[in-house]
Write a protein that holds these residues in place. Sequence first.
Motif, PDB file in Angstrom:
ATOM      1  N   CYS A   1     103.950 114.502  -8.532  1.00 46.56           N
ATOM      2  CA  CYS A   1     105.086 113.686  -8.103  1.00 46.56           C
ATOM      3  C   CYS A   1     106.348 114.037  -8.889  1.00 46.56           C
ATOM      4  O   CYS A   1     107.455 114.017  -8.343  1.00 46.56           O
ATOM      5  CB  CYS A   1     104.754 112.199  -8.263  1.00 46.56           C
ATOM      6  SG  CYS A   1     103.676 111.553  -6.968  1.00 46.56           S
TER       7      CYS A   1
ATOM      8  N   PHE B   1     107.629 117.123  -7.458  1.00 53.58           N
ATOM      9  CA  PHE B   1     108.304 116.753  -6.215  1.00 53.58           C
ATOM     10  C   PHE B   1     109.706 116.232  -6.488  1.00 53.58           C
ATOM     11  O   PHE B   1     110.690 116.654  -5.869  1.00 53.58           O
ATOM     12  CB  PHE B   1     107.454 115.717  -5.489  1.00 53.58           C
ATOM     13  CG  PHE B   1     108.132 115.034  -4.338  1.00 53.58           C
ATOM     14  CD1 PHE B   1     108.266 115.659  -3.117  1.00 53.58           C
ATOM     15  CD2 PHE B   1     108.627 113.746  -4.468  1.00 53.58           C
ATOM     16  CE1 PHE B   1     108.886 115.032  -2.059  1.00 53.58           C
ATOM     17  CE2 PHE B   1     109.245 113.113  -3.422  1.00 53.58           C
ATOM     18  CZ  PHE B   1     109.374 113.757  -2.207  1.00 53.58           C
TER      19      PHE B   1
ATOM     20  N   THR C   1     105.917 122.892  -2.752  1.00 49.42           N
ATOM     21  CA  THR C   1     106.764 121.699  -2.748  1.00 49.42           C
ATOM     22  C   THR C   1     108.202 122.043  -3.113  1.00 49.42           C
ATOM     23  O   THR C   1     109.155 121.631  -2.439  1.00 49.42           O
ATOM     24  CB  THR C   1     106.222 120.658  -3.740  1.00 49.42           C
ATOM     25  OG1 THR C   1     104.863 120.365  -3.414  1.00 49.42           O
ATOM     26  CG2 THR C   1     107.038 119.383  -3.699  1.00 49.42           C
TER      27      THR C   1
ATOM     28  N   PRO D   1     102.817 117.744   0.181  1.00 53.62           N
ATOM     29  CA  PRO D   1     104.215 117.421  -0.134  1.00 53.62           C
ATOM     30  C   PRO D   1     105.227 118.147   0.752  1.00 53.62           C
ATOM     31  O   PRO D   1     106.231 117.538   1.138  1.00 53.62           O
ATOM     32  CB  PRO D   1     104.335 117.830  -1.615  1.00 53.62           C
ATOM     33  CG  PRO D   1     102.953 117.676  -2.153  1.00 53.62           C
ATOM     34  CD  PRO D   1     102.043 118.078  -1.032  1.00 53.62           C
TER      35      PRO D   1
END
Length: 579
Positions: free
Chosen positions: A92, A95, A147, A503
Motif C-alpha cells: 500500500c 501504491f 503498480t 493494484p
Amino acid sequence: MARKRSISSILFAYKQSLVIWGALALFSPLMFVRNAHELQARCLYCVAVMGSYWVFEALPLAITAFIPMILFPLFGIMRSEEVARAYLPDTCFLFMGGLMVALAVEKCELHARIALFVLKTVGSEPARVMAGFMGVTGFLSMWISNTATTALMVPIVQSVITELVSNHRMEDLVALCEAHQSTSRKHSIGMRRLSLPNENNEIKREEMDTAMSPREQRMAKGLMLSVCFSANIGGAATITGTASNLVLIGQLNELFPGADTGVNFLSWLIFAFPMVFCCLIYCWCVLYVIYLRGAPKGSIIVTRKLQQKYNELNNLSFAEISVVFCFVLLLLLWILREPQVVPGWGEMFKEEFVSDATSAMFIVILLFTLPEKLPKLRRSSEQRKASSGLLDWATVQDRFPWSVLFLLGGGFALAAGVKESGLSHDIGAIMRNLDVFNHNIIMLICIIISVTLTNVCSNTVIASIFIPIVAELARSLEIDPLNFMLPVTISASFAFLLPVATPPNAIVFSSGYLKVFDMFLSGLIVTLGCVVLSMMNMLLWAGFVFNLHLFPQWAKNPSPPLDVQEWAVENNITFIAKP
C-alpha cells in the motif's frame, strides 16, 4: 409487454437491494457446515459475498472492502487487529508513493508534454496510440513495479484522451463551419453561433465525461484498460518484474537447496519474453475489436494540430526538470535494489529490511522538499510565501484516490483470511488428486486454477501456496517440477477480471472511465487467450530453455532444507538417499 416492462423496471430499481440480500441468502448454506472444514466454508461465504458485491457494484467498492473487518472476527477466522494490519501492508505504501509521484508529474504538467510527444511520434490514430502505450507500459513493468508503472502512465493516458477528444471535436466543428460557409447567409448566421469547446480549443476534464460521444467513451475505456493489462502481462517477463516470480526463486531454493535448476535472470527472460510479447499483441487485438472499432480516426488536421501544440510548448521548467530527476532516481532505486545479476544497493542493509516502498516514500518526501521554482538569492517575502514544493498536501488531498487504498486493503485482508482459514490449502489438497491425468492436462488445470484464484487472492499468496504443492505433485509423477511450477507462477500474473485483483487494475479503475463490467468482459477474453498462450509456451518453448523433458537428479533426491540439516547435525542424524 407493459407488464414485462414494469417487472424489469422494478427489478432494475431494486437491483442494489436484490444483490445485497440475494447474495447473503444464496450462499447461506455455507454457514451451516459443521465439521473440520467449518472455517473454510465460512471464509468461502465471505469470498462469495464480496465477489458478488464487487461484480455487481451493489455497494461502493471501498465499502465492500470493509466486509472482512466485520465477518472474519465474527466467524473466528482472524482477530480484529490481525485483519486491520492486513489492510495496510508494504504494498500500500508502494501504491501511495507511485501515485504521489504521478501527482507531481501531473501538477507540473509534464504528462501533457509527454502525451503530445507520444502522439506526434506515433500519430493520432487511436490504434497506434494504444500500441505505443502498451509497448511502453509493458517494457517499464519488466523492470519496475507494475503498480508504479501504472500509476505513472495513467495521467499520461488521461492527457492523451483529452487531446484526442478535444482535437477530434474541434475537427468536427471546423468541418461543420466550412459546410455552413458554403451555404446561404442565413446559414452563416447560424455558423457564427458555433463555438469551439473553449477559448483554447480544448475540452476541460470536468466537461469531458458528459461531452464525449459513445464511441469516444469506448476509446477512452480501451486506452485505460490497455495500461493495466499490459502492466500485468509485462511484469511476468523478468524475475524482478513481479512478486510471484520472486516467490518461485525463493521456493526453488527452499525446496531444492543447492540445486542447479537452470532458472536465473537471463534464462527466465529468454523463457518468458516471447510469451509476454505474444500476450501483449493478443491483448491489443482484443481491446481493438471491443473498444476501437468505430473510434475517431486519425487525420491530417488532428496530426498538424498536435504538432502545432507541441511546438507551442515552453521550454522545460525547473519543476519539470526536477520531477524528471526524481522519476529517474526512483527508477534507478527500484531497478538497482536487487538487480539479481550484480549486487544491489539493498545488500548494504539488513536482509529484507528495505523494499520498493522504501524508495517510493523517500522520493515522495523529496518531492515535498524540493522547491517548485528555481531558488533565487533576492526574493520578496510574498514570493517566498507563494513558493511551494514540487508536491503539496493540498494537491494530494484533492486528487489522491483514497477509496482505492481501501479497495486494495480489502483485497489484502481477503487474501489473508483465505490463507489463515485453510481454504487455500484445501484447494491445494484437491489438486493432489490430479495425478490420474496426463501431465499436460494437469498443467492446464494448474494454470486455470491459478488464474481463477489470482483474481481474488494476491498473486504472491497464490504462488506461495501452490508452487510447493505442484512441485511435490511433479516429483510424484517423476517429471521435472518446473513443468508445473513455471506455468503456475506465470499465470498468477494474469489477473484481469476485477479492479481488486491487482493494484494496476485498481489504479486504472480509479480514473473514473470504467465500470466493473467493462473490466470483467474484456479481462475474461484476455485471460482465456493468455492461458492458451501460456500453455503453448510451456509445450513448445520452455522445454528447450530448461530441458524439461528429463527428470533431473536434483528433483529425485532433494536435500533437506538448511534448518532441517542443522537440526540433524545437532542430533547426530544422517540422511540416506533413496536408491
